[in-house]
Design a protein around this motif. Structure first.
Motif: not given
Length: 324
Positions: A43, A47-48, A108, A111, A114, A116, A199-200, A204-205
């Motif tokens: 995750g 996410a990063t 954390n 996202l 963003q 995905t 995470a997507q 969030f992660a």
């Protein structure tokens, strides 16, 4: 209907994690606790990279690859440095906590707004409600098929044999250390991939998103063995995914019934105990042997009582004959 859809979505995406846990827990017979670290690693990496502007599919692929590195690290600790399997997993999991913080730069990463994998599939024309379900269903089906095919190849058979009887397969010339490293790498690849998709999915992660993932994965595998008896490899893999869906359904119903989120660990423990004691589970043969042993002991006691009576009768007859 919303409850069913959510449980199916979560069951399928966590089903990928359950397949990874099945590989180590049942195929390799290895107590791998790396899962609690490799799941948030996937995750965090995904996410990063997505926030940094990378393509979501490439970010997901890199996240899965990072899980492979985590898995082979545990394998090398166990096979090359001769650290026990349990401790190897704990050491890797502990180290990954700092790695995940280093990757994200904070606790954390959000996202929101963003692109995905799910939003890109939604842009292709699928209804928004069906995007996650479709993506997770296709991913779980393809990965299940690939794992089943792999476990029937020459390398896959050696991997299964390593878990069944390591000494025997080593005597046949197979490098069991390499098999363990490979199995742990594949397992944590699937776990990290599941973490990247989760995470997507949730937007969030978080560095703490891996807490309890080992228990959830084991519960899914054990419940799956009750739902789909693992007579073949294909049934075992499908059972892991089915067990994950059942697990998420039970968790959803428990929350709907009024259980607090803090009670879910207790609910999970009760579910695992019920699954272990159910007919066809791993614990069932031991229970049957125990019951059979008690019955045979009971028959032995009653049988000795009958023979004692008959012996007593014979003895009295003999005494009477001697008296005559």
């Amino acid at each position: 209907m919303e409850l069913v859809r959510t449980a199916l979505e979560q069951g399928l995406v966590y089903g990928i994690l359950a397949i990874g846990v099945y590989l180590t827990f049942r195929v390799l017979d290895f107590p791998d606790l790396t899962v609690d670290g490799s799941f948030p690693l996937g995750g965090a990496v995904a996410a990063t990279l997505i926030v940094g502007g990378s393509d979501p599919f490439i970010a997901t692929f890199v996240a899965a690859s990072s899980g492979f590195i985590a898995g082979i690290t545990t394998g090398i600790l166990n096979t090359k440095l001769r650290i026990s399997g349990l401790l190897s997993g704990i050491l890797t999991m502990t180290g990954l906590y700092s790695v995940n913080l280093r990757v994200m730069g904070r606790a954390n990463v959000a996202l929101l707004r963003q692109k995905t994998v799910l939003t890109m599939v939604g842009d292709a024309g699928l209804p928004e409600d069906a995007c996650a379900l479709a993506v997770f269903l296709i991913a779980a089906a393809i990965l299940s098929y690939l794992i089943v095919v792999f476990l029937h190849t020459e390398v896959g058979l050696a991997l299964r044999a390593t878990g069944d009887n390591e000494r025997m397969i080593r005597s046949l010339g197979v490098d069991t250390d390499s098999m363990k490293i490979l199995g742990l790498g594949l397992s944590n690849t699937l776990v990290a991939l599941s973490g990247a998709l989760v995470a997507q999915f949730q937007g969030f992660a978080d560095v703490g998103m891996g807490i309890g993932m080992v228990v959830a994965g084991l519960a899914s595998v054990i419940i799956g063995e009750v739902v789909v008896p693992p007579r073949t490899v294909a049934r075992a893999v499908v059972g892991a995914v089915a067990g994950s869906i059942v697990y998420r359904f039970v968790i959803s119903f428990a929350l709907r019934a009024g259980f607090a989120p803090t009670d879910l660990k207790l609910v999970t423990a009760i579910m695992v105990v019920i699954a272990l004691a159910a007919p066809g589970s791993a614990l069932a043969p031991a229970l049957k042997r125990h019951i059979r042993l008690n019955r045979s002991n009971a028959r032995g006691v009653s049988g000795s009582g009958v023979s004692g009576v008959s012996n007593a009768d014979n003895g009295s007859v003999r005494v009477n004959q001697e008296a005559r």
